[in-house]
Motif scaffolding. Structure first.
Motif, PDB file in Angstrom:
ATOM      1  N   LEU A 206      22.537 -18.235  13.884  1.00 20.82           N
ATOM      2  CA  LEU A 206      21.734 -17.847  12.730  1.00 20.82           C
ATOM      3  C   LEU A 206      21.006 -16.535  13.001  1.00 20.82           C
ATOM      4  N   GLY A 207      20.975 -15.672  11.990  1.00 21.20           N
ATOM      5  CA  GLY A 207      20.433 -14.336  12.214  1.00 21.20           C
ATOM      6  C   GLY A 207      21.329 -13.581  13.168  1.00 21.20           C
ATOM      7  N   ALA A 208      22.640 -13.674  12.934  1.00 23.04           N
ATOM      8  CA  ALA A 208      23.632 -13.176  13.891  1.00 23.04           C
ATOM      9  C   ALA A 208      23.611 -11.663  14.059  1.00 23.04           C
ATOM     10  N   GLY A 209      23.086 -10.933  13.069  1.00 25.34           N
ATOM     11  CA  GLY A 209      23.008  -9.485  13.191  1.00 25.34           C
ATOM     12  C   GLY A 209      24.372  -8.842  13.373  1.00 25.34           C
ATOM     13  N   GLU A 210      24.488  -7.991  14.376  1.00 22.67           N
ATOM     14  CA  GLU A 210      25.753  -7.296  14.630  1.00 22.67           C
ATOM     15  C   GLU A 210      26.761  -8.160  15.374  1.00 22.67           C
ATOM     16  N   GLY A 211      26.354  -9.364  15.773  1.00 23.04           N
ATOM     17  CA  GLY A 211      27.312 -10.301  16.350  1.00 23.04           C
ATOM     18  C   GLY A 211      27.353 -10.368  17.859  1.00 23.04           C
TER      19      GLY A 211
END
Length: 236
Positions: free
Chosen positions: A77-82
């Motif tokens: 969750l809230g992975a952003g750019e991964g």
């Protein structure tokens, strides 16, 4: 006569029990208490660059402490750019699954493009909602929340809605900095209090300098409280 008969047949069809005449809307749960603390703004999809984090051994250490194994199903969750998404996908293997989620549409789209470009067939990408991760029930062995908890606008509602998605022995893994929420961190005592208010028990805590602070793990404990029973934590 034909028109009258046709209308009568339609009315009879509606009354045969196959379709309800009155549709009742499902009542939404709530209201939930507001957080009695500042909420940090979402300023960047990146906490630090990936090369620096890998040199510090961050992801490997966090995944080891979280006991991530082949075949697991994990939500990021809230992975952003991964950063974690990519590394979790490799750790759980082709028989595991990773659901990567972010609430910022542009970030979600960029992550989806990265997942497709790197051909991560065991990863799916979803756009979440600020107060609801919209996770399927009884689905996850681990839920990762890395450097994002302090950005959740309605933490009690978010945690309440997230709880049913954990499997029986599932864990929530929180990585954050030990500093005030307005400074993009969460004091451990506050984190523990807010999770407990929604029916989670802390089962682990480790200082983790390589990840910028600490790692805490939580498990669903007891019953999930009604929203009206939730009392916001007050930090002096």
């Amino acid at each position: 006569m034909f028109r009258v008969s046709a209308v009568a047949l339609l009315l009879l069809a509606a009354c045969d029990g196959s379709q309800p005449l009155i549709k009742h809307k499902t009542k939404e749960p709530g209201p939930f208490p507001a957080a009695d603390r500042p909420i940090a703004n979402i300023v960047s999809p990146r906490w630090s660059n990936e090369e620096t984090r890998d040199r510090l051994g961050e992801a490997g250490r966090v995944m080891d402490l979280a006991d991530i194994r082949k075949g697991m199903t994990v939500a990021d969750l809230g992975a952003g750019e991964g950063y974690y998404t990519i590394r979790l996908a490799a750790r759980v293997g082709e028989n595991g699954r990773v659901l990567a989620e972010d609430v910022v549409p542009a970030v979600h789209e960029a992550l989806a493009e990265r997942v497709a470009r790197e051909r991560l067939d065991n990863v799916s990408v979803r756009l979440g909602m600020p107060a609801d991760p919209r996770l399927p029930d009884n689905s996850f062995d681990r839920i990762f929340m890395v450097h994002m908890y302090h950005e959740i606008e309605q933490p009690y509602e978010f945690l309440w809605r997230m709880r049913p998605s954990l499997r029986r022995d599932g864990l929530v893994v929180v990585v954050d900095a030990d500093r005030p929420t307005e400074q993009h961190g969460t004091p451990p005592r506050l984190l523990r209090c807010e999770f407990a208010a929604v029916g989670y028990a802390q089962v682990g805590f480790r200082e983790l300098r390589s990840a910028g602070g600490y790692l805490a793990t939580f498990r669903a404990a007891g019953r999930r409280p009604d929203p009206a029973e939730i009392v916001a934590c007050r930090m002096k």
